[in-house]
Design a protein around this motif. Structure first.
Motif, mmCIF file in Angstrom:
data_model
loop_
_atom_site.group_PDB
_atom_site.id
_atom_site.type_symbol
_atom_site.label_atom_id
_atom_site.label_comp_id
_atom_site.label_asym_id
_atom_site.label_seq_id
_atom_site.Cartn_x
_atom_site.Cartn_y
_atom_site.Cartn_z
ATOM 1 N N GLY A 21 -8.195 28.596 -11.499
ATOM 2 C CA GLY A 21 -7.907 28.641 -12.882
ATOM 3 C C GLY A 21 -8.130 29.431 -13.935
ATOM 4 N N ILE A 22 -8.829 28.682 -15.286
ATOM 5 C CA ILE A 22 -9.069 29.853 -16.096
ATOM 6 C C ILE A 22 -10.108 30.964 -16.058
ATOM 7 C CG2 ILE A 22 -10.700 29.541 -18.239
ATOM 8 C CD1 ILE A 22 -9.331 26.575 -18.407
ATOM 9 N N ASN A 32 -18.092 24.607 -16.533
ATOM 10 C CA ASN A 32 -19.335 26.208 -17.184
ATOM 11 C C ASN A 32 -19.824 26.045 -17.606
ATOM 12 O OD1 ASN A 32 -19.568 25.566 -19.727
ATOM 13 N ND2 ASN A 32 -17.345 25.322 -19.793
ATOM 14 N N SER A 74 -12.644 28.288 -9.665
ATOM 15 C CA SER A 74 -12.661 29.365 -10.174
ATOM 16 C C SER A 74 -11.667 30.401 -9.829
ATOM 17 C CB SER A 74 -13.075 30.531 -9.599
ATOM 18 O OG SER A 74 -15.556 30.371 -10.175
ATOM 19 N N GLY A 84 -11.197 23.672 -20.696
ATOM 20 C CA GLY A 84 -9.761 23.139 -19.842
ATOM 21 C C GLY A 84 -9.743 23.046 -18.404
ATOM 22 N N ASP A 93 -4.119 14.677 -8.955
ATOM 23 C CA ASP A 93 -5.092 15.094 -9.865
ATOM 24 C C ASP A 93 -7.014 14.347 -9.162
ATOM 25 O OD1 ASP A 93 -7.040 14.165 -11.795
ATOM 26 O OD2 ASP A 93 -5.666 13.172 -13.018
ATOM 27 N N VAL A 151 -9.254 21.315 -14.778
ATOM 28 C CA VAL A 151 -10.371 20.276 -13.940
ATOM 29 C C VAL A 151 -11.237 19.985 -15.127
ATOM 30 C CG1 VAL A 151 -11.611 21.657 -12.980
ATOM 31 C CG2 VAL A 151 -10.751 19.370 -11.797
ATOM 32 N N ASP A 152 -11.982 21.091 -15.442
ATOM 33 C CA ASP A 152 -13.388 20.035 -16.721
ATOM 34 C C ASP A 152 -12.503 19.512 -17.706
ATOM 35 O OD1 ASP A 152 -16.136 19.483 -17.697
ATOM 36 O OD2 ASP A 152 -15.383 21.758 -18.487
HETATM 37 N N1 AR6 Z 1 -7.814 18.404 -10.546
HETATM 38 C C1 AR6 Z 1 -7.451 18.626 -8.807
HETATM 39 N N2 AR6 Z 1 -7.992 20.110 -9.702
HETATM 40 C C2 AR6 Z 1 -7.563 20.586 -10.942
HETATM 41 C C3 AR6 Z 1 -7.106 20.145 -12.198
HETATM 42 C C4 AR6 Z 1 -6.946 18.420 -11.762
HETATM 43 N N3 AR6 Z 1 -6.943 17.161 -12.446
HETATM 44 N N4 AR6 Z 1 -6.449 20.100 -13.238
HETATM 45 C C5 AR6 Z 1 -6.465 21.620 -12.859
HETATM 46 N N5 AR6 Z 1 -6.462 22.100 -11.374
HETATM 47 P P1 AR6 Z 1 -9.629 25.030 -14.377
HETATM 48 P P2 AR6 Z 1 -12.002 27.276 -13.130
HETATM 49 C C6 AR6 Z 1 -7.217 22.894 -11.343
HETATM 50 O O1 AR6 Z 1 -9.306 26.350 -14.879
HETATM 51 O O2 AR6 Z 1 -11.250 28.725 -12.873
HETATM 52 C C7 AR6 Z 1 -12.846 25.787 -17.722
HETATM 53 O O3 AR6 Z 1 -12.420 25.108 -19.213
HETATM 54 C C8 AR6 Z 1 -6.171 24.515 -11.256
HETATM 55 O O4 AR6 Z 1 -4.965 24.117 -10.864
HETATM 56 O O5 AR6 Z 1 -10.058 24.063 -13.679
HETATM 57 O O6 AR6 Z 1 -12.744 26.999 -12.060
HETATM 58 C C9 AR6 Z 1 -14.244 25.287 -17.577
HETATM 59 O O7 AR6 Z 1 -14.767 24.492 -18.786
HETATM 60 C C10 AR6 Z 1 -7.195 24.931 -10.125
HETATM 61 O O8 AR6 Z 1 -6.302 25.729 -9.093
HETATM 62 O O9 AR6 Z 1 -11.484 26.330 -13.671
HETATM 63 C C11 AR6 Z 1 -14.356 26.552 -17.520
HETATM 64 O O10 AR6 Z 1 -14.319 27.183 -18.587
HETATM 65 C C12 AR6 Z 1 -8.484 24.745 -10.241
HETATM 66 O O11 AR6 Z 1 -8.441 23.329 -11.132
HETATM 67 C C13 AR6 Z 1 -13.275 26.944 -16.750
HETATM 68 O O12 AR6 Z 1 -12.418 26.358 -17.387
HETATM 69 C C14 AR6 Z 1 -9.552 25.688 -11.506
HETATM 70 O O13 AR6 Z 1 -8.965 25.525 -12.873
HETATM 71 C C15 AR6 Z 1 -13.624 27.150 -15.288
HETATM 72 O O14 AR6 Z 1 -12.654 27.534 -15.001
#
Ligand code: AR6
Length: 168
Positions: A121-122, A22, A119, A29, A8, A31-32
């Protein structure tokens, strides 16, 4: 120097952690959400001030705020691209997100910085391709950097961790 960790990113004791934000900078949602929850209101307050000043953060760019209640002193918020099939400049925008985060780190005398897998994840960027871009961009930057000394890739999911082990 490059390191890899599973876990984390909000727990990292580094000068700065990077947020996969974003363009609104209002949180979300993934990591944000985790960073804003753990870091508290001070982070959102600074994000709002940046929004009022410059209207958010375009894709591929980065802004910096306090780390609030986090162990990290700063959060660098960058906006990765949404994957849209690969013909919308996604690869160079992802490289820019890493580069501009590192430039902002340099400008703030940051020596140690942790990145999530922006990028992947979502935003659905293919994980293997994203890892290759992330590692290459960071390696190239570090080779020419005399401020940033250590970059830690923090993988939350097992799939990304395994990919990074191979790519690094
Ligand atoms: N620590 C480290 N990595 C994490 C954590 C954590 N606590 N939680 C999730 N991840 P994402 P994106 C990883 O979806 O694809 C948000 O809503 C996760 O497994 O967080 O860039 C923003 O506001 C994945 O590999 O970000 C934007 O709207 C990585 O973080 C949108 O999501 C990125 O996943 C950005 O999407």
């Amino acid at each position: 120097m490059i390191e890899l960790q599973r876990g984390d990113i909000t727990k990292m004791e580094v000068d700065a952690i990077v947020n996969a934000a974003n363009s609104s900078l209002l949180g979300g949602g993934g990591v944000d959400g985790a960073i804003h929850r753990a870091g508290g209101k001070a982070i959102l307050d600074e994000c709002m001030a940046i929004r009022n000043r410059q209207g958010g953060c375009p894709t591929g760019e980065a802004v910096i705020t306090t780390g609030g209640n986090l162990p990290a002193r700063y959060v660098i918020h960058t906006v990765g691209p949404v994957w849209n099939g690969g013909n919308k400049n996604e690869e160079s925008l992802l490289a820019s997100a890493y580069q501009n985060s590192l430039k902002l780190a340099t400008a703030n005398q940051i020596k140690t910085i942790a990145f999530p897998n922006i990028s992947t994840g979502i935003y659905h960027f293919p994980k293997q391709k994203a890892a290759e871009i992330a590692v290459k961009t960071v390696k190239d930057f570090l080779a020419a950097s005399d401020v940033v000394e250590k970059v830690i890739f923090v993988c939350y999911d097992e799939e990304n961790f395994k990919i990074y082990e191979r790519v690094i």
